[in-house]
Scaffold this motif. Structure first.
Motif, PDB file in Angstrom:
ATOM      1  N   UNK A   1      45.619   8.036   9.749  1.00 41.24           N
ATOM      2  CA  UNK A   1      45.204   7.344   8.521  1.00 41.24           C
ATOM      3  C   UNK A   1      43.692   7.149   8.464  1.00 41.24           C
ATOM      4  N   UNK A   2      43.080   6.871   9.607  1.00 42.16           N
ATOM      5  CA  UNK A   2      41.648   6.560   9.629  1.00 42.16           C
ATOM      6  C   UNK A   2      40.767   7.789   9.800  1.00 42.16           C
ATOM      7  N   UNK A   3      41.228   8.793  10.539  1.00 38.55           N
ATOM      8  CA  UNK A   3      40.399   9.972  10.817  1.00 38.55           C
ATOM      9  C   UNK A   3      41.212  11.254  10.658  1.00 38.55           C
ATOM     10  N   UNK A   4      41.636  11.558   9.437  1.00 35.05           N
ATOM     11  CA  UNK A   4      42.497  12.731   9.247  1.00 35.05           C
ATOM     12  C   UNK A   4      41.836  14.049   9.632  1.00 35.05           C
ATOM     13  N   UNK A   5      40.545  14.201   9.350  1.00 34.00           N
ATOM     14  CA  UNK A   5      39.865  15.454   9.674  1.00 34.00           C
ATOM     15  C   UNK A   5      39.732  15.653  11.184  1.00 34.00           C
ATOM     16  N   UNK A   6      39.407  14.573  11.879  1.00 32.45           N
ATOM     17  CA  UNK A   6      39.288  14.662  13.335  1.00 32.45           C
ATOM     18  C   UNK A   6      40.644  14.991  13.966  1.00 32.45           C
TER      19      UNK A   6
END
Length: 236
Positions: A94-99
């Protein structure tokens, strides 16, 4: 040209089934050895059928309940850890989808996919179910099939009980003169069977496993019988 059939179980399902089978075999083995040692030890001190039955039943119930409680606590801890790992993964998605997408790509590359194919696979898996993809690839967890402590507890309880019934019945059913030889023979045969089964489940050669199992069971019965005989002779 007909397509080949594929009846093999998937790796996860096969691994899960083997774990349950292995736990059942080991539980039955524990029931056989512990109860056999108990009743043979008591038989060294007395030939009273009611005493042997009481001791055997007490050992069966204590052992099966202990196995069930231990499995419940152990698997509950594992399930809590799985839930915590899934909760953390859900928050990171939820917080860092790309990572997380980059991380999934790298994990797939580590499994042998090229960078381009790994990226495409990661994108498709994420679009379908991001949490399930990360859980399976990164954590080795299937969110739809978390470990169940109640299933583990009941399986251990039943496996131990089934194993313990053999020496219990063998020591109380035959005539007095036949009790010990029947019990020893039946227990050693059963231990050979559980040793062979555990080796086959682990894809190992059965010879050593059978020998270890039989030797261990024979030693346990020999020691407990000797102690029982000494205590009986001393009038304890």
């Amino acid at each position: 040209m007909t397509e080949p059939t594929h009846a093999e179980a998937h790796e996860g399902a096969l691994g899960s089934r083997l774990n349950w089978l292995r736990a059942a075999v080991l539980g039955a083995n524990d029931g056989i050895v512990s109860t056999a040692g108990l009743v043979v030890g008591v038989a060294g001190a007395t030939d009273d059928r009611s005493v042997l039955l009481t001791a055997g039943l007490a050992g069966l119930l204590a052992g099966s309940m202990s196995m069930a409680a231990g499995e419940y606590v152990s698997v509950s801890t594992q399930r809590d850890s799985e839930k915590a790992a899934l909760a953390l993964e859900r928050r990171e998605l939820s917080e860092e989808p790309e990572a997380e997408l980059d991380e999934l790509t790298e994990l797939l590359e580590d499994r042998g996919l090229s960078e381009e194919v790994a990226r495409e696979a990661a994108v498709q898996l994420t679009e379908r179910d991001a949490l399930k993809a990360h859980a399976r690839v990164e954590l080795g967890i299937d969110p739809d099939e978390l470990t169940n402590p109640w299933h583990a507890a009941w399986a251990s309880f039943l496996a131990f009980t089934v194993g313990a019934l053999l020496p219990l019945l063998a020591i109380v059913l035959p005539p007095v003169s036949w009790r010990l030889p029947v019990t020893v023979a039946s227990v050693l045969v059963a231990l050979a069977g559980t040793g062979w089964s555990s080796a086959r489940l682990g894809s190992a050669a059965p010879g050593r496993a059978v020998l270890r199992n039989v030797a261990g069971g024979a030693l346990a019965m020999g020691v407990t019988y000797a102690v029982g005989a000494l205590l009986g002779a001393a009038g304890v």
